[in-house]
Design a protein around this motif. Structure first.
Motif, short mmCIF file in Angstrom:
data_model
loop_
_atom_site.label_atom_id
_atom_site.label_comp_id
_atom_site.label_asym_id
_atom_site.label_seq_id
_atom_site.Cartn_x
_atom_site.Cartn_y
_atom_site.Cartn_z
N SER A 1 52.65 45.10 35.62
CA SER A 1 51.88 44.78 34.30
C SER A 1 50.51 44.86 34.18
CB SER A 1 52.86 43.54 34.34
OG SER A 1 51.88 43.34 32.45
N VAL A 2 50.31 45.63 33.17
CA VAL A 2 49.08 46.72 32.71
C VAL A 2 48.07 44.97 32.70
CG1 VAL A 2 47.56 46.98 31.70
CG2 VAL A 2 49.24 48.69 32.54
N ALA A 3 48.86 44.13 31.59
CA ALA A 3 48.70 42.32 30.73
C ALA A 3 47.84 41.77 33.00
CB ALA A 3 49.13 41.88 30.81
N ALA A 4 48.72 42.07 33.71
CA ALA A 4 48.71 41.31 35.14
C ALA A 4 47.57 42.03 35.60
CB ALA A 4 49.86 41.48 35.50
N ALA A 5 47.69 43.24 36.04
CA ALA A 5 46.15 43.62 36.43
C ALA A 5 44.60 43.13 35.70
CB ALA A 5 46.34 45.08 36.49
N ARG A 6 45.11 43.67 34.40
CA ARG A 6 43.35 43.07 33.99
C ARG A 6 43.09 41.44 34.18
NH1 ARG A 6 45.85 44.63 28.16
NH2 ARG A 6 45.13 47.04 27.66
N ALA A 7 44.55 40.58 33.76
CA ALA A 7 43.86 39.54 35.09
C ALA A 7 43.25 39.73 35.78
CB ALA A 7 44.99 38.80 34.55
N ILE A 8 43.67 39.73 36.68
CA ILE A 8 43.67 39.91 38.59
C ILE A 8 41.99 40.05 38.57
CG2 ILE A 8 44.16 40.38 40.77
CD1 ILE A 8 47.60 40.80 39.72
N PHE A 9 41.79 41.12 37.94
CA PHE A 9 40.05 41.73 37.91
C PHE A 9 39.72 41.09 37.32
CE2 PHE A 9 41.96 46.11 39.09
CZ PHE A 9 41.77 46.11 40.50
N ARG A 10 40.18 40.34 35.99
CA ARG A 10 38.82 39.65 35.46
C ARG A 10 38.72 38.05 36.34
NH1 ARG A 10 41.82 39.40 30.54
NH2 ARG A 10 42.69 37.20 31.82
N ASP A 11 39.51 37.58 36.60
CA ASP A 11 39.79 36.39 36.55
C ASP A 11 40.24 35.81 38.42
OD1 ASP A 11 39.40 35.31 34.36
OD2 ASP A 11 41.77 35.72 33.67
N LEU A 12 40.33 36.66 39.03
CA LEU A 12 40.39 36.34 40.41
C LEU A 12 39.77 35.95 41.15
CD1 LEU A 12 43.10 35.79 43.03
CD2 LEU A 12 41.99 37.87 43.64
N ALA A 13 38.70 36.74 41.60
CA ALA A 13 37.27 36.60 41.98
C ALA A 13 36.71 34.64 41.44
CB ALA A 13 36.17 37.54 42.45
N ARG A 14 36.59 34.85 39.95
CA ARG A 14 36.80 33.78 39.01
C ARG A 14 37.33 32.41 40.16
NH1 ARG A 14 37.51 33.69 33.14
NH2 ARG A 14 37.57 31.28 33.57
N ALA A 15 38.53 32.31 40.36
CA ALA A 15 39.68 31.65 40.43
C ALA A 15 39.50 31.09 42.16
CB ALA A 15 40.26 31.99 40.14
N CYS A 16 38.92 32.08 42.96
CA CYS A 16 38.80 32.05 44.49
C CYS A 16 37.48 30.66 44.78
CB CYS A 16 39.00 33.33 45.14
SG CYS A 16 40.76 33.84 45.25
N LEU A 34 54.15 37.52 35.04
CA LEU A 34 54.04 38.75 34.19
C LEU A 34 54.18 40.03 35.56
CD1 LEU A 34 51.32 39.14 31.72
CD2 LEU A 34 53.16 38.56 31.36
N ALA A 35 53.51 39.87 36.58
CA ALA A 35 53.69 40.58 37.63
C ALA A 35 54.65 40.39 37.87
CB ALA A 35 52.35 40.61 38.74
N GLY A 36 55.38 39.65 38.16
CA GLY A 36 56.57 38.97 38.70
C GLY A 36 57.48 39.92 37.60
N LEU A 37 57.96 39.58 37.04
CA LEU A 37 58.71 40.95 35.63
C LEU A 37 59.04 41.54 35.72
CD1 LEU A 37 58.17 38.55 32.62
CD2 LEU A 37 60.28 37.60 33.63
#
Length: 191
Positions: A1-16, A34-37
């Protein structure tokens, strides 16, 4: 999912970086769903097939292995899947319309490596034993061939090379990101 990829690039480092950042964590929870779906409809590929073999053998988490293996497998796919990888790179803000698809695809791989590093995912799996590689390759190819819709099927030699790179046994030549430049092929190795 493109939306999942965008969120990961945007928020993963922030959450970690701050586990109390509820907004980033919520974004990633949605991205995970979304990625699972997406992969229940599109399936998975060699990243998972290889990780499925490494996890039980070395007692390592599947997601951790996927993160480490993803850039190595994407390096393999660049030549056959550059337009699709370029679309994802543009959608994630890693390039612009009109840029060479191959360069954008390489931007995506570089960005994944940087993201991994930013959250403490190592670039290699040094615990992969050379003696285990032939059986890992055999099992990974048996799982993926004819089962997973991948851009290109790997040979045993391709999969072995990916595992050796992921283990730090071979190094890749630095890619030249200019379209059509000599030496731009992922997979060229130095001794």
């Amino acid at each position: 999912s493109v939306a999942a990829a965008r969120a990961i690039f945007r928020d993963l480092a922030r959450a970690c970086g701050d586990g109390r950042d509820i907004e980033a964590r919520q974004s990633l929870a949605v991205a995970s769903c979304l990625a699972g779906l997406a992969f229940t409809r599109a399936s998975v590929g060699y990243v998972h097939a290889i990780a499925h073999q490494l996890g039980p053998l070395y007692h390592l988490p599947h997601g951790y292995l996927n993160a480490i293996l993803l850039p190595y497998v994407l390096d393999f796919y660049v030549d056959g899947a550059a337009p699709r990888m370029a679309e994802l790179a543009r959608a994630c803000g890693l390039g612009r319309d009109g840029e060479d698809p191959r360069s954008l695809a390489m931007n995506l791989v570089v960005a994944i490596r940087r993201l991994n590093a930013s959250v403490g995912i190592p670039p290699m799996l040094e615990q992969i034993a050379d003696a285990d590689i032939p059986e890992i390759v055999r099992r990974a190819l048996a799982e993926a061939h004819g089962t997973y819709p991948v851009p290109a099927y790997m040979s045993a030699a391709d999969c072995t090379t990916i595992l050796r790179r992921a283990a730090g046994r071979t190094v890749m030549a630095a890619p030249d990101h200019r379209a059509g430049a000599a030496g731009a092929t992922p997979g060229k190795e130095e001794a």
